[in-house]
Design a protein around this motif. Structure first.
Motif, mmCIF file in Angstrom:
data_model
loop_
_atom_site.group_PDB
_atom_site.id
_atom_site.type_symbol
_atom_site.label_atom_id
_atom_site.label_comp_id
_atom_site.label_asym_id
_atom_site.label_seq_id
_atom_site.Cartn_x
_atom_site.Cartn_y
_atom_site.Cartn_z
ATOM 1 N N LEU A 357 -9.363 -84.035 0.983
ATOM 2 C CA LEU A 357 -9.946 -85.209 1.774
ATOM 3 C C LEU A 357 -11.451 -84.591 1.915
ATOM 4 O O LEU A 357 -11.673 -83.732 2.821
ATOM 5 C CB LEU A 357 -9.176 -85.210 3.303
ATOM 6 N N GLN A 358 -12.228 -85.311 1.449
ATOM 7 C CA GLN A 358 -13.903 -84.797 1.399
ATOM 8 C C GLN A 358 -14.487 -85.961 2.269
ATOM 9 O O GLN A 358 -13.994 -87.058 2.546
ATOM 10 C CB GLN A 358 -14.348 -84.683 0.104
ATOM 11 N N MET A 359 -15.757 -85.601 2.675
ATOM 12 C CA MET A 359 -16.475 -86.435 3.397
ATOM 13 C C MET A 359 -18.079 -86.536 2.883
ATOM 14 O O MET A 359 -18.308 -85.534 2.319
ATOM 15 C CB MET A 359 -16.465 -86.099 4.935
ATOM 16 N N ILE A 360 -18.744 -87.632 2.727
ATOM 17 C CA ILE A 360 -20.066 -87.830 2.717
ATOM 18 C C ILE A 360 -20.544 -88.529 3.915
ATOM 19 O O ILE A 360 -20.034 -89.503 4.203
ATOM 20 C CB ILE A 360 -20.425 -88.557 1.488
ATOM 21 N N TYR A 361 -21.909 -88.044 4.087
ATOM 22 C CA TYR A 361 -22.494 -88.364 5.330
ATOM 23 C C TYR A 361 -23.580 -89.433 5.197
ATOM 24 O O TYR A 361 -24.170 -89.495 4.006
ATOM 25 C CB TYR A 361 -23.163 -87.131 6.037
ATOM 26 N N GLN A 362 -24.091 -90.153 6.227
ATOM 27 C CA GLN A 362 -24.959 -90.884 6.154
ATOM 28 C C GLN A 362 -26.377 -90.322 5.824
ATOM 29 O O GLN A 362 -27.024 -90.584 4.880
ATOM 30 C CB GLN A 362 -25.036 -91.751 7.570
ATOM 31 N N MET A 363 -26.716 -89.308 6.507
ATOM 32 C CA MET A 363 -27.912 -88.712 6.413
ATOM 33 C C MET A 363 -27.703 -87.447 5.264
ATOM 34 O O MET A 363 -27.462 -86.411 6.001
ATOM 35 C CB MET A 363 -28.525 -88.195 7.707
ATOM 36 N N ALA A 364 -28.222 -87.747 4.267
ATOM 37 C CA ALA A 364 -28.030 -86.354 3.285
ATOM 38 C C ALA A 364 -28.982 -85.262 3.715
ATOM 39 O O ALA A 364 -28.674 -84.284 3.398
ATOM 40 C CB ALA A 364 -28.372 -87.061 1.966
ATOM 41 N N ASP A 365 -30.059 -85.804 4.302
ATOM 42 C CA ASP A 365 -30.989 -84.610 4.657
ATOM 43 C C ASP A 365 -30.242 -83.629 5.571
ATOM 44 O O ASP A 365 -30.482 -82.328 5.266
ATOM 45 C CB ASP A 365 -31.973 -84.994 5.602
ATOM 46 N N THR A 366 -29.422 -84.048 6.332
ATOM 47 C CA THR A 366 -28.748 -82.958 7.441
ATOM 48 C C THR A 366 -27.673 -82.517 7.021
ATOM 49 O O THR A 366 -26.887 -81.733 7.428
ATOM 50 C CB THR A 366 -28.775 -83.576 8.820
ATOM 51 N N ALA A 367 -27.025 -83.051 5.826
ATOM 52 C CA ALA A 367 -25.522 -82.738 5.435
ATOM 53 C C ALA A 367 -25.802 -81.564 4.627
ATOM 54 O O ALA A 367 -24.631 -81.239 4.047
ATOM 55 C CB ALA A 367 -25.066 -84.102 4.774
ATOM 56 N N MET A 368 -26.890 -81.429 3.913
ATOM 57 C CA MET A 368 -27.173 -79.978 3.038
ATOM 58 C C MET A 368 -27.880 -78.968 4.051
ATOM 59 O O MET A 368 -29.094 -79.256 4.420
ATOM 60 C CB MET A 368 -27.739 -80.355 1.811
ATOM 61 N N ASN A 369 -27.764 -77.861 3.912
ATOM 62 C CA ASN A 369 -28.291 -76.528 4.389
ATOM 63 C C ASN A 369 -29.563 -76.357 3.527
ATOM 64 O O ASN A 369 -29.589 -76.218 2.287
ATOM 65 C CB ASN A 369 -27.559 -75.391 3.949
ATOM 66 N N PRO A 370 -30.722 -76.704 4.243
ATOM 67 C CA PRO A 370 -32.094 -76.531 3.534
ATOM 68 C C PRO A 370 -32.332 -75.335 3.050
ATOM 69 O O PRO A 370 -33.347 -75.365 2.117
ATOM 70 C CB PRO A 370 -32.955 -76.989 4.626
ATOM 71 N N ARG A 371 -31.572 -74.261 3.254
ATOM 72 C CA ARG A 371 -31.999 -73.035 2.734
ATOM 73 C C ARG A 371 -30.798 -72.563 1.551
ATOM 74 O O ARG A 371 -31.055 -71.433 1.054
ATOM 75 C CB ARG A 371 -31.799 -72.021 3.849
ATOM 76 N N GLN A 372 -29.971 -73.515 0.856
ATOM 77 C CA GLN A 372 -29.360 -73.375 -0.089
ATOM 78 C C GLN A 372 -29.574 -74.206 -1.140
ATOM 79 O O GLN A 372 -30.174 -75.441 -0.996
ATOM 80 C CB GLN A 372 -28.042 -73.541 0.310
ATOM 81 N N THR A 373 -29.737 -73.701 -2.407
ATOM 82 C CA THR A 373 -30.130 -74.336 -3.530
ATOM 83 C C THR A 373 -28.935 -75.405 -3.812
ATOM 84 O O THR A 373 -27.787 -75.174 -3.434
ATOM 85 C CB THR A 373 -30.329 -73.696 -4.751
ATOM 86 N N VAL A 374 -29.314 -76.522 -4.729
ATOM 87 C CA VAL A 374 -28.279 -77.308 -5.240
ATOM 88 C C VAL A 374 -27.171 -76.394 -5.748
ATOM 89 O O VAL A 374 -25.939 -76.925 -5.561
ATOM 90 C CB VAL A 374 -28.788 -78.259 -6.135
ATOM 91 N N GLY A 375 -27.429 -75.636 -6.539
ATOM 92 C CA GLY A 375 -26.351 -74.754 -7.081
ATOM 93 C C GLY A 375 -25.339 -74.311 -6.009
ATOM 94 O O GLY A 375 -24.198 -74.093 -6.476
ATOM 95 N N THR A 376 -25.832 -73.654 -5.076
ATOM 96 C CA THR A 376 -25.139 -73.164 -4.091
ATOM 97 C C THR A 376 -24.278 -74.269 -3.167
ATOM 98 O O THR A 376 -23.017 -74.161 -3.068
ATOM 99 C CB THR A 376 -26.102 -72.285 -2.961
ATOM 100 N N ILE A 377 -24.923 -75.147 -2.944
ATOM 101 C CA ILE A 377 -24.339 -76.429 -2.305
ATOM 102 C C ILE A 377 -23.079 -76.908 -3.001
ATOM 103 O O ILE A 377 -21.976 -76.978 -2.383
ATOM 104 C CB ILE A 377 -25.383 -77.572 -1.957
#
Lengths: 543, 271
Positions: A357-377
């Protein structure tokens, strides 16, 4: 007769300071020419970054935060205002040109009464005596359809709704009897049913006061209702400029054609299938309150299909998502997922429950940790659920990136180095990495430009076909619903008022609320606004 | 990015202080305790900064004193940051009674002026470096707790933390991988400030006679030893005071620069 506002070969620049590189000048607007006659409305339309707000503000020779007007002429009432000194501009702004901002809630001072703020500019320019200004404000309140115009000004900003506040701001702009009003996305932050009322009020006020206007928006269907001419912009350059009828019915440029035909995705409703998620009589309230935000909600979501949950803000649609994810344990009712009962609280769920059961958020900006790379995320769910590591993980991340059509070169980037659409794609990849059976999509396209949102919807549909994943799609936008849903649940004040397959829900006879919601979606044709207002059965909830 | 001049000056001076502190044993021209001249001699070729109240070389004592002062201040700041930020993050993530319990305890400790607490505690406990560091670290941790809890509160409501919770991540991943990297820039700036406060604090304690005990020397203690000289117009007490001020300014210059750098980094908050 000369036009009220004439912009010739306007060029606007700013200096950008990329980290680790020398500063460089960027051109925001290049060689744009438009004119607005007295009493006419010019629509400025484009995606974010197209320069529409920048051009709008240049009509009062203003550049936001370091933006410089470096070339061309801005002729207002027969004189070039671009080279004017501060004193001249002060006399001009708020007297000849006024401005209506996107977020009225952020633009009003919460500590002062509305009347005080609405007539402030008029008084500070010495245009009217206080009594006269107040009388004009009351007249404008009435014209804009605000309740109790005589006493409305005594209220504080927090005591009125968002739609009313936006109209109060319009009154503020019209109060000094300006020649030109700049509307900067005045209805974008509002609910769809409220948007219609504000739009109608603005249109009538413009018509009655004979003022000219610049109307800035990203929604072509909205601007088609109020504008006489339209300027389509892209990346600071003119794409097409012409009368509204020609732009809507006979666009010359490919980009304009794409804007006009946006959201024409055809989605065939799928046949009935066994449910992957079944919500039965769920009631929920937030801790410390005694008000049920969800009341007796019952919906089913077939495996591999899409259930769209539609409603305005405050209707409880996001709360439903929180109840399903376990963030807000329901006080009554049962949730069954993939054939097993799902426990209410997040802590008691098994790792498989969480994974599927996964979730996708409205604001992608705040849904990803700004200090992690795409690979980590994207890699973290692989590591966490499947114990992948090293090369295998990196290969799988790249596969996922290919699946979301982003390709190579993104794996080591940070979220800040991606565009809005790419950010949302990475969030989709993160959800997919867990190999889920259900993804909850909470307003995933609302923060995106129409063409980008279209791309995301198409991607979601493709992924559904490939991975057989079900979506619970929360949105306030009915055009999106038509494009993606197999089943629809309409929510109003915490209850499901209409539920069924897409065809059933969208076929008359409607209940009053669904009728209001459906009829409030702006259509891309002239005269739609008047028709709609004449026919609807129910006042919008925002009043 | 080009380094601003102020940061360069701060970095050079801080580096100089650290260098002197680390290699004190090799740099100092005279031993710590040797009486090698008259009382309160003026600066000369042999004694660059003159001699002190019983004829010891001030420059040598300042170099050794710097070692002790900086070591104690650094150790206690590290302790206060380790403890304060961990508890602060934990309180922000967990909320509920853990947050209430720790926060009220911290309120209680902050209600009493820290100098008074330190004086009372140190007059009971045996005074040695370990006890000094522990007491200072614990007292300062309350301030760090406040800051880190406030910073982490802002971060815990972000969607990416919620996404981590929904994924089923444990407390330590959320604290160290989601919150810490995003809380680092305000914490680093605060560290510079706290380090300076620790230098002032240990100097104050030594001046009052409850800090570093002879035969060890530190800057605060040196001011105390030589303060009587001020009456006779001798500058000996001013030298360590000047060193404290200079260290405070140079560390702050560096901290300011780090703060402005980290916020403009990729994905910096608010940037």
């Amino acid at each position: 007769m000369a036009d009220l506002l004439e912009i010739r070969n306007l060029r606007i620049e700013a200096t950008s300071y990329p980290p680790g590189e020398p500063p460089r000048d960027v051109v925001l607007v290049d060689n744009v020419s438009v004119s607005v006659a007295k009493g006419k409305v010019l629509g400025l339309i484009g995606e974010s970054g197209a320069g529409k707000s920048t051009i709008g503000l240049s009509a009062m020779a203003y550049g936001r935060g370091g933006v410089r007007l470096t070339g061309g002429q801005i002729i207002l009432n027969g004189r070039d205002i671009r080279g004017m000194g501060p004193a001249g501009l002060r006399a001009l702004r708020g007297r000849e040109v006024t401005y209506v901002a996107q977020s009225a809630a952020a633009a009003f001072n919460p500590a002062k009464r509305l009347m005080e703020q609405v007539i402030e500019t008029t008084l500070s320019h010495g245009l009217m005596a206080r009594a006269e200004a107040e009388a004009r404000a009351v007249m404008l309140f009435g014209k804009l359809g605000l309740p109790n115009p005589e006493t409305f000004g005594n209220r504080y900003p927090h005591q009125v709704s968002g739609g009313q506040l936006q109209r109060a701001m319009t009154a503020m702009a019209l109060c000094p009897k300006p020649d030109l009003v700049i509307f900067d996305e005045p209805t974008t932050a509002l609910d769809v049913t409220t948007q219609i009322d504000v739009l109608a009020a603005i249109k009538e006020a413009i018509h009655d006061t004979g003022v000219a206007a610049l109307y800035i928006t990203h929604d072509l269907a909205v601007v088609a209702q109020v504008a006489d001419d339209i300027l389509v912009l892209r990346q600071g350059k003119k794409v097409e400029y012409g009368p509204v009828r020609q732009i809507i019915t006979d666009p010359h440029e490919d980009y304009t054609r794409a804007l006009v035909s946006v959201r024409s995705i055809d989605h065939e409703e799928k046949a009935a299938a066994p449910a992957v998620l079944s919500v039965q009589n769920v009631t929920a309230r937030y801790k410390g309150t005694n008000f049920d935000v969800l009341k007796n909600v019952t919906v089913d979501l077939p495996a591999g299909q899409t259930l769209a949950v539609v409603g305005e803000s405050g209707s409880g649609k996001s709360t439903l998502a929180r109840a399903i994810t376990g963030l807000l344990p329901p006080s009554q009712g049962r949730i069954t997922f993939a054939g097993r009962a799902l426990s209410g609280a997040l802590q008691e769920r098994s790792k498989d429950d969480l994974r599927e059961l996964q979730m996708i958020y409205q604001m992608a900006d705040t849904a990803m940790n700004p200090r992690q790379t795409v690979g980590t995320i994207i890699g973290r769910p692989l590591e966490f659920y499947f114990g992948m590591g090293g090369e295998a993980k990196r290969r799988r991340v790249q596969e996922l990136l290919d699946q979301i059509e982003m390709g190579k070169g993104y794996i080591d980037r940070y979220p800040a180095e991606l565009s809005g659409g790419q950010k949302q794609r990475v969030c989709i990849a993160r959800a997919l990495a867990a190999k889920p059976k259900l993804i909850i999509c909470d307003e995933v396209t609302s923060a995106l430009d129409p063409l980008v949102a279209d791309g995301i919807l198409k991607l979601l549909l493709n992924l559904q076909a490939q991975e057989h994943v079900a979506y619970l799609f929360i949105t306030h936008d009915l055009a999106t619903v038509k494009a993606i849903a197999d089943k629809i649940a309409v929510m109003y004040r915490g209850q499901v008022v209409r539920y069924g397959s897409k065809t059933d829900v969208l076929t008359p006879p409607f209940d009053d609320y669904t009728d209001l919601l459906l009829s409030s979606v702006p259509e891309m044709r002239l005269g739609w606004l008047e028709e709609m207002l004449a026919h609807r059965k129910m006042e919008s909830a925002g009043n | 990015m080009k380094m601003p001049l102020s940061a360069l000056i701060g970095l050079i001076l801080t580096g100089l202080f650290l260098f002197c502190a680390i290699f004190a044993q090799w740099i100092a021209p005279y031993p710590l305790d040797a009486v090698i001249g008259g009382v309160w001699e003026a600066p000369s070729e042999r004694h660059w900064l003159g001699t002190d109240t019983i004829g010891r070389d001030i420059l040598s004592r300042m170099i050794y004193g710097g070692q002790i002062t900086i070591f104690v201040a650094l150790a206690s700041s590290l302790l206060s940051f380790g403890l304060g930020s961990f508890l602060g993050f934990l309180a922000a993530v967990k909320g509920g009674w853990i947050d209430q319990g720790v926060s009220r305890l911290v309120d209680l400790m902050m209600a009493i002026p820290s100098l008074i607490v330190a004086l009372v505690v140190l007059s009971v406990l045996p005074i040695n470096l370990t006890v000094l560091i522990m007491v200072m670290g614990l007292l300062d941790a309350t301030r760090v707790f406040r800051l880190s809890r406030a910073v982490a509160m802002d971060i815990t409501v972000m969607d990416y933390v919620e996404a981590a919770k929904l994924r089923g991540e444990g407390q330590s991943w959320i604290i160290f991988r989601e919150i810490l990297p995003n809380a680092l820039s305000p914490l680093v700036a605060e560290f510079g400030l706290r380090f300076i406060f620790a230098v002032l604090f240990i100097s104050t304690l030594s001046f009052l006679g409850l800090g570093i005990q002879p035969p060890l020397a530190d800057w605060g203690g040196m001011v105390k030893e030589n303060k009587d000289g001020l009456i006779y117009g001798k500058s000996a007490a001013l030298m360590p005071a000047l060193a404290i001020a200079l260290l405070a300014i140079s560390v702050n210059l560096v901290a300011d620069w780090i703060l402005s750098r980290t916020t403009s980094l990729k994905g910096g908050r608010g940037g």
